[in-house]
Scaffold this active site. Structure first.
Site, PDB file in Angstrom:
ATOM      1  N   GLY A 250       0.763  -1.241   0.000  1.00  0.00           N
ATOM      2  CA  GLY A 250       0.000   0.000   0.000  1.00  0.00           C
ATOM      3  C   GLY A 250       0.791   1.286   0.000  1.00  0.00           C
ATOM      4  N   GLY A 289       3.084  -3.296  -4.242  1.00  0.00           N
ATOM      5  CA  GLY A 289       2.785  -3.360  -5.670  1.00  0.00           C
ATOM      6  C   GLY A 289       3.112  -2.052  -6.358  1.00  0.00           C
ATOM      7  NE  ARG A 290      -0.713   3.046  -5.646  1.00  0.00           N
ATOM      8  CZ  ARG A 290      -1.847   3.198  -6.322  1.00  0.00           C
ATOM      9  NH1 ARG A 290      -1.840   3.862  -7.460  1.00  0.00           N
ATOM     10  NH2 ARG A 290      -2.975   2.689  -5.866  1.00  0.00           N
ATOM     11  NE  ARG A 326      -3.674   5.044 -10.468  1.00  0.00           N
ATOM     12  CZ  ARG A 326      -3.412   6.305 -10.114  1.00  0.00           C
ATOM     13  NH1 ARG A 326      -3.009   7.195 -11.023  1.00  0.00           N
ATOM     14  NH2 ARG A 326      -3.546   6.692  -8.875  1.00  0.00           N
ATOM     15  CE1 TYR A 330      -9.698   3.246  -8.057  1.00  0.00           C
ATOM     16  CE2 TYR A 330      -7.539   3.544  -9.040  1.00  0.00           C
ATOM     17  CZ  TYR A 330      -8.521   2.717  -8.536  1.00  0.00           C
ATOM     18  OH  TYR A 330      -8.307   1.365  -8.516  1.00  0.00           O
ATOM     19  CB  CYS A 357     -18.017   7.016 -27.488  1.00  0.00           C
ATOM     20  SG  CYS A 357     -19.180   8.127 -28.274  1.00  0.00           S
ATOM     21  CD  GLU A 358     -18.809   5.897 -21.662  1.00  0.00           C
ATOM     22  OE1 GLU A 358     -19.379   6.764 -20.951  1.00  0.00           O
ATOM     23  OE2 GLU A 358     -19.332   4.826 -21.988  1.00  0.00           O
ATOM     24  CE1 TYR A 385      -3.495  -2.180  -8.661  1.00  0.00           C
ATOM     25  CE2 TYR A 385      -2.009  -0.468  -7.906  1.00  0.00           C
ATOM     26  CZ  TYR A 385      -2.613  -1.698  -7.719  1.00  0.00           C
ATOM     27  OH  TYR A 385      -2.314  -2.431  -6.601  1.00  0.00           O
TER      28      TYR A 385
END
Length: 430
Positions: A250, A289-290, A326, A330, A357-358, A385
């Site tokens: 984390g 991880g990150r 991401r 987020y 298209c969003e 990620y």
């Protein structure tokens, strides 16, 4: 890296300008984009090894295992770097298990986490001989016991505890509060351990805690540590030995001036508390991880169009939310800089957006850029990620990936083709 002509970019010491052009280690991003097209993910091998080294310094002289949390980036070329460096792996699916075994990971160094393991995945992991299951519910204990007994094995287990500690991060990546789906509640832990110890197919070996992701302060770790060590004392007082203590991962990275503690500095603080509580000789496991890959990666994207508007100017690029999820998920921040520093006019403020298209398909808001069609931009801190969450939304092919080591660049994922996407689909009949 050869001598750069400007300082390395913040948080990414292996990304710097040489002349007008941005390089990863000693390789030009412009040259890589010409060779492999865009969008393109480029990773610094040295950055990853340096990140691992910080953890190794923190644990020097200790019985400790660093298990890379591969959900951050599960590309085989990345996994191979960590496997060759002696890492273990934290997995959350049978597919991730297959990936790490494919790069030669030692099964005994594999930890299987996740709230929803299937019976098939449990059998797969038992057959592989993994080191430990991090169990996340009391019902999972019973299911794993049934599977292990049927396979004639005893599954090594660690129970993931939810300590109800606020990691002070985005709510979508908080995992240690009582309202989160992860782990067993702190006040149910002793009951769960007694139950696990009574089951013939399970061997209790440890305790696990993971409170969230992109944590930039030491205090949540210290709070969680105290609660976990309190439980270790209570569990062992009940006659259940715990071979290892797993503190999860984390630790955050620098996306936009973030100042997380260095891994070795953080663990110096945590180990001082562990020693003071009398657990200094216990085996320790962590699952970063990150912090192992996030700032190793850059996504190179081409400017397709610039589009002025009454309220906003838009810089439309060929990377999109399917490549870089991401920001859409987020509202996350990534620095965006030109690959070439050659100026072409006055800088303007743009929203950097993709072609999907969003309205949620944006990469960066309100960025001051001097760009025109055909220019290349580098989206920074894109190692974690991004590709691991990439999709084919709008039937877009997933990007290619390149691993850079010094002056060598190795293609570790070919760009997906439409034939790749359609291979497993059936149109059916009228």
């Amino acid at each position: 890296m050869s001598n750069p002509t400007s300082p390395p970019l913040p948080g990414q010491p292996h990304v710097a300008r040489h002349g007008d052009l941005l390089q990863v280690e000693q390789v030009s991003l412009e040259a890589l984009a010409r060779e492999h097209g865009t969008p393109l993910f480029v990773y610094s091998k040295q950055w990853m090894l340096d990140a691992l080294a910080a953890y190794q310094r923190g644990f020097e002289g200790r019985d400790a295992l660093v298990c890379y949390a591969m959900k951050a980036n599960s590309s085989l070329g990345i996994l191979r770097v960590f496997a060759k460096a002696g890492c273990g792996f934290d997995i959350v699916s049978g597919g991730e298990l297959a990936r790490v075994l494919a790069v030669g990971a030692e099964p005994s160094k594999i930890i299987f986490s996740g709230v929803g393991k299937t019976r098939g995945e449990m059998r797969q992991a038992l057959a592989a001989g993994i080191g430990c299951f991090n169990v996340e519910s009391e019902e999972e204990l019973d299911v794993l016991n049934e599977v292990a007994v049927a396979e004639g094995q005893r599954a090594k287990v660690s129970i993931r505890i939810n300590p109800n500690v606020d990691p002070k991060t985005h709510p979508y990546i908080s995992t240690g509060l009582k309202g989160n789906k992860f782990g067993i509640a702190h006040d149910r832990a002793l009951h769960a351990y007694r139950h696990a110890a009574s089951l013939p197919g399970l061997q209790v070996v440890g305790i696990d805690c993971h409170i969230g992701s992109q944590i930039t302060e030491a205090s949540p770790y210290l709070d969680a540590l105290e609660r976990v060590l309190d439980l270790v004392e209570a569990i062992e007082a009940a006659g259940i030995a715990l071979h290892h203590i797993d503190f999860g991962g984390g630790l955050g990275i620098d996306y936009n001036g973030d100042t997380p503690p260095a891994a070795d500095a953080l663990w110096k603080q945590l180990l001082a508390r562990i020693d003071a509580r009398g657990f200094g000789g216990r085996k320790l496991i962590i699952e970063p991880g990150r912090s192992m890959v996030g700032n190793a990666g850059v996504c190179v994207t081409e400017v397709l169009y610039t589009k002025p508007g009454e309220d906003k100017n838009f810089c439309i690029v060929d990377a999109a939310m399917n490549d870089l999820p991401r920001p859409a998920m987020y509202q996350a921040f990534h620095r965006i800089v030109p690959v070439s520093a050659r100026g072409q006019g006055e800088a303007q403020t743009y929203d950097v957006v993709g072609p999907v298209c969003e309205s949620g398909d944006w990469i960066g808001r309100d960025r001051l850029l001097n760009v025109r069609s055909g220019d290349l931009l580098a989206v920074l801190s894109a190692g974690a990620y991004c590709m691991s969450m990439a999709s084919n939304y709008n039937t877009r092919n997933r990007a290619a990936e390149v691993l850079v080591s010094g002056d060598r660049a190795t293609l570790i994922r070919r760009r997906e083709t439409f034939e790749d996407q359609l291979r497993n689909e059936l149109a059916g009949s009228d």
